[in-house]
Design an enzyme around this catalytic site. Structure first.
Site, PDB file in Angstrom:
ATOM      1  N   GLU A  55       0.825  -1.205   0.000  1.00 33.63           N
ATOM      2  CA  GLU A  55       0.000   0.000   0.000  1.00 33.63           C
ATOM      3  C   GLU A  55       0.850   1.242   0.000  1.00 33.63           C
ATOM      4  O   GLU A  55       0.574   2.227  -0.678  1.00 33.63           O
ATOM      5  CB  GLU A  55      -0.900   0.013   1.235  1.00 33.63           C
ATOM      6  CG  GLU A  55      -2.256  -0.598   1.017  1.00 33.63           C
ATOM      7  CD  GLU A  55      -3.058   0.159  -0.014  1.00 33.63           C
ATOM      8  OE1 GLU A  55      -3.421   1.325   0.249  1.00 33.63           O
ATOM      9  OE2 GLU A  55      -3.296  -0.395  -1.099  1.00 33.63           O
ATOM     10  N   HIS A  59       1.992  -0.530  -4.949  1.00 35.10           N
ATOM     11  CA  HIS A  59       2.327  -1.571  -5.913  1.00 35.10           C
ATOM     12  C   HIS A  59       1.981  -2.901  -5.270  1.00 35.10           C
ATOM     13  O   HIS A  59       2.556  -3.289  -4.268  1.00 35.10           O
ATOM     14  CB  HIS A  59       3.818  -1.506  -6.256  1.00 35.10           C
ATOM     15  CG  HIS A  59       4.210  -2.470  -7.326  1.00 35.10           C
ATOM     16  ND1 HIS A  59       3.716  -2.398  -8.608  1.00 35.10           N
ATOM     17  CD2 HIS A  59       5.069  -3.521  -7.289  1.00 35.10           C
ATOM     18  CE1 HIS A  59       4.242  -3.383  -9.317  1.00 35.10           C
ATOM     19  NE2 HIS A  59       5.057  -4.067  -8.555  1.00 35.10           N
ATOM     20  N   HIS A  60       1.037  -3.621  -5.932  1.00 37.55           N
ATOM     21  CA  HIS A  60       0.493  -4.786  -5.228  1.00 37.55           C
ATOM     22  C   HIS A  60       0.885  -6.089  -5.901  1.00 37.55           C
ATOM     23  O   HIS A  60       0.976  -6.176  -7.123  1.00 37.55           O
ATOM     24  CB  HIS A  60      -1.032  -4.689  -5.164  1.00 37.55           C
ATOM     25  CG  HIS A  60      -1.482  -3.412  -4.514  1.00 37.55           C
ATOM     26  ND1 HIS A  60      -1.647  -2.247  -5.208  1.00 37.55           N
ATOM     27  CD2 HIS A  60      -1.776  -3.134  -3.219  1.00 37.55           C
ATOM     28  CE1 HIS A  60      -2.044  -1.287  -4.361  1.00 37.55           C
ATOM     29  NE2 HIS A  60      -2.115  -1.811  -3.162  1.00 37.55           N
ATOM     30  N   HIS A  77       1.761  -4.027 -14.134  1.00 36.43           N
ATOM     31  CA  HIS A  77       0.730  -4.051 -15.174  1.00 36.43           C
ATOM     32  C   HIS A  77       0.893  -2.929 -16.190  1.00 36.43           C
ATOM     33  O   HIS A  77       0.726  -3.116 -17.400  1.00 36.43           O
ATOM     34  CB  HIS A  77      -0.639  -3.946 -14.513  1.00 36.43           C
ATOM     35  CG  HIS A  77      -1.763  -4.003 -15.490  1.00 36.43           C
ATOM     36  ND1 HIS A  77      -2.416  -2.872 -15.917  1.00 36.43           N
ATOM     37  CD2 HIS A  77      -2.321  -5.054 -16.115  1.00 36.43           C
ATOM     38  CE1 HIS A  77      -3.372  -3.235 -16.768  1.00 36.43           C
ATOM     39  NE2 HIS A  77      -3.329  -4.563 -16.910  1.00 36.43           N
ATOM     40  N   GLU A  78       1.243  -1.795 -15.718  1.00 34.82           N
ATOM     41  CA  GLU A  78       1.327  -0.623 -16.583  1.00 34.82           C
ATOM     42  C   GLU A  78       2.293  -0.844 -17.745  1.00 34.82           C
ATOM     43  O   GLU A  78       2.044  -0.451 -18.877  1.00 34.82           O
ATOM     44  CB  GLU A  78       1.819   0.603 -15.798  1.00 34.82           C
ATOM     45  CG  GLU A  78       0.942   1.032 -14.673  1.00 34.82           C
ATOM     46  CD  GLU A  78       1.575   2.216 -13.954  1.00 34.82           C
ATOM     47  OE1 GLU A  78       0.862   3.216 -13.762  1.00 34.82           O
ATOM     48  OE2 GLU A  78       2.772   2.136 -13.617  1.00 34.82           O
ATOM     49  N   ASP A  86       8.900  -3.836  -8.781  1.00 32.37           N
ATOM     50  CA  ASP A  86       8.844  -5.262  -8.481  1.00 32.37           C
ATOM     51  C   ASP A  86      10.072  -5.712  -7.738  1.00 32.37           C
ATOM     52  O   ASP A  86       9.997  -6.501  -6.792  1.00 32.37           O
ATOM     53  CB  ASP A  86       8.710  -6.073  -9.780  1.00 32.37           C
ATOM     54  CG  ASP A  86       7.437  -5.726 -10.520  1.00 32.37           C
ATOM     55  OD1 ASP A  86       7.501  -5.421 -11.718  1.00 32.37           O
ATOM     56  OD2 ASP A  86       6.377  -5.767  -9.850  1.00 32.37           O
TER      57      ASP A  86
END
Lengths: 99, 573
Positions: A55, A59-60, A77-78, A86
Site C-alpha cells: 500500500e 504496488h500490489h 501491469h502498466e 517489483d
C-alpha cells in the site's frame, strides 16, 4: 509511467533474484516465489507486513495463500513487465519473510 | 511441506503479550513495523473504537431495547471512555481482570470497591462521570447491594481496574500530577481535579491538634501537613513519601489553615447558640409557660417576623392574622434551612435551633452536623405544640385569643385549635370575634367549619414548614400524630357540635351560652368514646388509639433493612 527494467540492468538483477529463489515466469515478464511458514499466523503476519508495504508503495503483488503457504507473482501491469518496483518489493518481501 | 500446527503461534521475544493471540500479535507487530509509531497506533485504536461504539449505539437505538444479560459486547456503553490506555498489553490485562471480577460475587466486589474508594477518598461523582452509571444506582449497589446488570458492572469494574492502575502509577512516578494523559478528558468535567476531601485519619490528627491549640502557627501547620499526608498514605497502604498518589486529596498548609479557621468559627457559633439555651429550656416543658411568657431573646430570633401585641384582644387578632401569614413564612424560613427531622421536632418539645438565627451564618460544616451537635441543646421553638384542653371552652374568648397572641410567634402553632382557627382561618375567625359575646352558636358553627379546613391546612402546614424535608414520610407521620392529638382535643369541638345541634333543635333561641360551656367542659373530661361517628365526617376513626394512626405512617426510608444480596436470587448471573 513505470518503465520496464532496462535490459542491461536486468542482466544484473535477474541473477540476484534467482539467488534469492525468485524465478522467472514462463510466457510472461514476471517473477515468482513460494514461501512456506510454520503456521497460518506467521503466514498472515507476513502477508500483513507485505500488504502494508504494498500500500505504501502503491504496488500490489499477485498472491495466493493456503494456510501456511504463499505464492507470490510480481509484475507491473502498466508496463507489461518487470519494473523497479517489483524488484524493490521482492527485496522487501524477502526481508519480511525472515522476520 | 505443510505442517498443520495448532493456532498457538510463536511468541516472539518471550512473554511480551500474554493475552494477545498469535495472529493479533503478528498483526500488531506488522502495524508497528509498517512505520506506525506506538502513540499513533494507540490513538488510532482509540478513535476507531469510539467510532465503532457510536455506530453500535445507533444500532441499539433502532433495535429493540430489551435488556438481555448476554450481549455484553454488543452494546458497549458509549459513554464509558475505557479507550485511553497506553499499551495494548495493558488494555488486554485490564480487560482480563474485569472479566475475572465479573465472575466473582457482585456483593463482594461492591464491598471491595467501596472500601477502595473510602481508602483513597474517591468521590462517587468521579465514577459516575467516567462510567455513565446512574449515581443513585451506583450508591445503592455499593452500599446496599442493589443488583446491577453485567454490562454496567463491567463498566464499574473497568473504572476500578483503570483507577487502580492510575493510582499505582501515580505513586510510583517521581513527578507529581502525572496522570498518564487521561486527565485531559476529565478536565472539562470537573475543573482540573476532584474536590479535596478530608480523610478520617487526617481529621483525627487535626482535631487532636485543635485540642492543644486552636490557632497554630505556620510552622505548626506545616508540621500537621506532613503528619496528615503521612497518615493518608499509610491509610492507602503506601509509603509515606509517595505523595503524588494522593492526587486531589493531598493535604496542604492552605487546607490546614482553612480547617482551623472553620473550626474556630464553628466553635464561636456554637458558643453563641449556647447563650440562648436558657430561654428555650424554660419554654420546653409546657406550652402553657410558652403561652404566657414572651421573653425578648426569642424576638431577636424572629427578627423578620412581626411582634405580637399581648394586650389588646381584638386588635391583636388582627395582628395575629396579618402576621400569621408572615409568621408562617418566617417560621418556614427559619425552619427550612435546618436539616432536622420534622417529626422529631413536632412531637418533642425540645426545639432545634434554626440555622440562620441571629442573622449570621454559621460556619460551613455546622449546617451538616447541626443536628448532631446541637441536638441536645434547646432552642427557640421550631414548633409549638399547644395542648388544648385548657382552651376548649370556646366561650372564653379572651384566653383563646390570648393563646395566640401571647406567643411571640416565631413559628406557627400547630394543633392549637384556637390558634389554628386564627392562623388558618382568619376570615371566619374574625367574624366570630365580632359576634362572640352574643352568638356562641355562630362561633360554634364556624368552629365547625374550621376543623375541616384545619385538617386540610394541617396537611398544608408541614409542607409549608418543611419544604426541604422528606414530605412523603414526614407528612404522614405528622398528620397521624396531629390526628391523634387532635382527636382528644377536637372531640370537644365536635361534641360541642353535636350538642349545638341538639340545642338548636330543642332550643332555637340560642341562649344556651352556659349549657354549651358546661357541656364542653364536661365533655372535655370524658373519654373520646361517646362521639358518634355519624357527625364525625372529618375524622371517621378518630377515637381509635394510636395503633390505628400508626398504620398511616409510612415507613421512613431509613428503616429499610439493608438489601441483603445473599438472600436474593440474582437474576443477573
Amino acid at each position: 509511467m513505470t518503465k520496464k527494467i532496462f535490459l542491461s540492468h536486468l542482466e544484473h538483477l535477474l541473477p540476484m533474484m534467482r539467488n534469492a529463489q525468485w524465478v522467472e515466469v514462463v510466457g510472461r515478464d514476471a517473477i515468482y516465489k513460494e514461501f512456506l511458514f510454520k503456521d497460518f499466523n506467521q503466514t498472515f503476519g507476513f502477508m500483513s507486513r507485505v500488504a502494508l508495504q504494498a500500500e505504501k508503495m502503491d504496488h500490489h503483488p499477485e498472491w495466493f495463500n493456503v494456510y501456511n503457504k504463499v505464492q507470490i507473482t510480481l509484475s507491473t501491469h502498466e508496463c507489461g513487465g518487470l519494473s523497479q518496483r517489483d524488484i524493490t518489493l521482492a527485496t522487501f518481501i524477502d526481508q519480511a519473510s525472515v522476520l | 511441506m505443510q505442517e498443520m500446527e495448532g493456532g498457538e503461534g510463536r511468541r516472539a521475544g518471550g512473554e511480551r503479550s500474554s493475552r494477545l493471540s498469535a495472529l493479533q500479535e503478528q498483526l500488531v507487530w506488522s502495524l508497528l513495523g509498517s512505520g506506525l509509531s506506538k502513540e499513533l497506533l494507540i490513538q488510532a485504536m482509540g478513535d476507531l473504537e469510539r467510532e465503532r461504539a457510536s455506530a453500535g449505539a445507533e444500532k441499539m437505538d433502532r433495535a429493540d431495547g430489551e435488556s438481555s444479560e448476554e450481549g455484553d459486547m454488543d452494546n458497549p456503553p458509549p459513554i464509558f471512555h475505557e479507550l485511553e490506555r497506553l499499551p495494548p498489553e495493558e488494555a488486554a490485562r485490564q480487560r482480563a481482570e474485569v472479566d475475572q471480577l465479573l465472575q466473582e460475587d457482585p456483593w463482594h466486589m461492591a464491598k471491595m470497591i467501596k472500601s477502595y474508594m473510602q481508602q483513597h477518598n474517591l468521590p462517587q461523582r468521579e465514577v459516575v462521570e467516567s462510567t455513565g452509571l446512574n449515581q443513585s444506582h451506583l450508591s445503592q449497589h455499593l452500599n446496599k447491594g442493589t443488583p446491577m446488570k453485567n454490562q454496567k458492572r463491567a463498566a464499574l469494574y473497568s473504572w476500578y481496574v483503570k483507577k487502580k492502575a492510575e493510582i499505582n502509577q501515580q505513586f510510583t512516578n517521581a513527578s507529581r500530577g502525572v496522570v498518564s494523559g487521561e486527565e485531559s478528558g476529565d478536565d472539562v468535567r470537573k475543573g482540573r481535579r476532584n474536590r479535596f476531601k478530608w480523610g478520617p485519619a487526617s481529621q483525627q490528627i487535626l482535631f487532636q491538634a485543635y485540642e492543644r491549640q486552636k490557632n497554630p502557627s505556620k510552622e505548626e501547620r506545616e508540621g500537621l501537613v506532613e503528619e496528615c499526608n503521612r497518615a493518608e498514605c499509610l491509610q492507602r497502604g503506601v509509603s509515606p513519601s509517595q505523595l503524588a498518589g494522593l492526587g486531589s486529596n493531598l493535604v496542604t498548609e492552605v487546607r490546614v489553615y482553612n480547617w482551623f479557621a472553620n473550626r474556630r468559627k464553628e466553635e464561636a457559633f456554637r458558643h453563641k447558640l449556647a447563650l440562648d439555651v436558657p430561654y428555650s429550656s424554660q419554654s420546653a416543658p409546657s406550652t402553657g409557660q410558652t403561652l404566657t411568657s414572651s421573653p425578648s431573646p426569642v424576638l431577636k430570633y424572629s427578627q423578620p417576623v412581626l411582634k405580637y401585641n399581648q394586650s389588646v384582644v381584638c386588635e391583636s387578632l388582627g395582628t395575629v392574622r396579618s402576621s400569621s401569614g408572615e409568621d408562617q413564612g418566617g417560621g418556614g424560613r427559619l425552619a427550612s434551612p435546618v436539616q432536622l427531622e420534622p417529626s422529631h421536632t413536632l412531637l418533642d418539645t425540645h426545639h432545634h435551633k434554626p440555622a440562620s438565627g441571629g442573622g449570621s451564618l454559621p460556619p460551613v460544616s455546622t449546617l451538616t452536623s447541626l443536628h448532631g451537635v446541637s441536638g441536645s441543646s434547646a432552642a427557640p421553638p421550631g414548633l409549638i405544640m399547644a395542648s388544648l384542653p385548657s382552651v376548649m371552652s370556646l366561650g372564653d374568648s379572651s384566653l383563646f385569643i390570648g393563646l395566640t397572641s401571647s406567643q411571640p410567634q416565631t413559628v406557627p402553632v400547630i394543633n392549637n385549635i384556637g390558634g389554628g382557627f386564627t392562623t388558618l382561618q382568619p376570615i371566619s375567625f374574625q367574624q366570630q370575634l365580632h359576634t362572640s359575646p352574643q352568638q356562641p352558636i355562630t362561633q360554634q358553627f364556624q368552629s365547625h367549619i374550621c376543623p375541616s379546613s384545619f385538617m386540610a391546612t394541617m396537611a398544608q402546614l408541614p409542607c409549608h414548614m418543611y419544604s426541604k424535608a422528606d414530605l412523603s414520610s414526614y407528612t404522614s407521620s405528622l398528620l397521624s400524630q396531629a390526628m391523634v392529638i387532635a382527636d382528644s382535643n377536637s372531640i370537644g369541638t365536635l361534641t360541642n357540635l353535636t350538642s349545638v345541634r341538639q340545642i338548636l333543635t330543642s332550643d332555637p333561641e340560642g341562649h344556651s351560652d352556659t349549657p354549651i360551656e358546661e357541656e364542653s367542659l364536661h365533655l372535655q373530661s370524658t373519654s373520646p368514646e361517646p362521639v358518634s361517628s355519624g357527625s364525625l365526617e372529618l375524622y371517621p376513626q378518630t377515637h381509635t388509639s394510636e395503633t390505628h394512626s400508626s398504620h398511616l405512617l409510612s415507613s421512613p426510608p431509613g428503616d429499610i433493612d439493608p438489601y441483603m444480596p445473599t438472600q436474593m436470587v440474582s437474576t443477573a448471573q
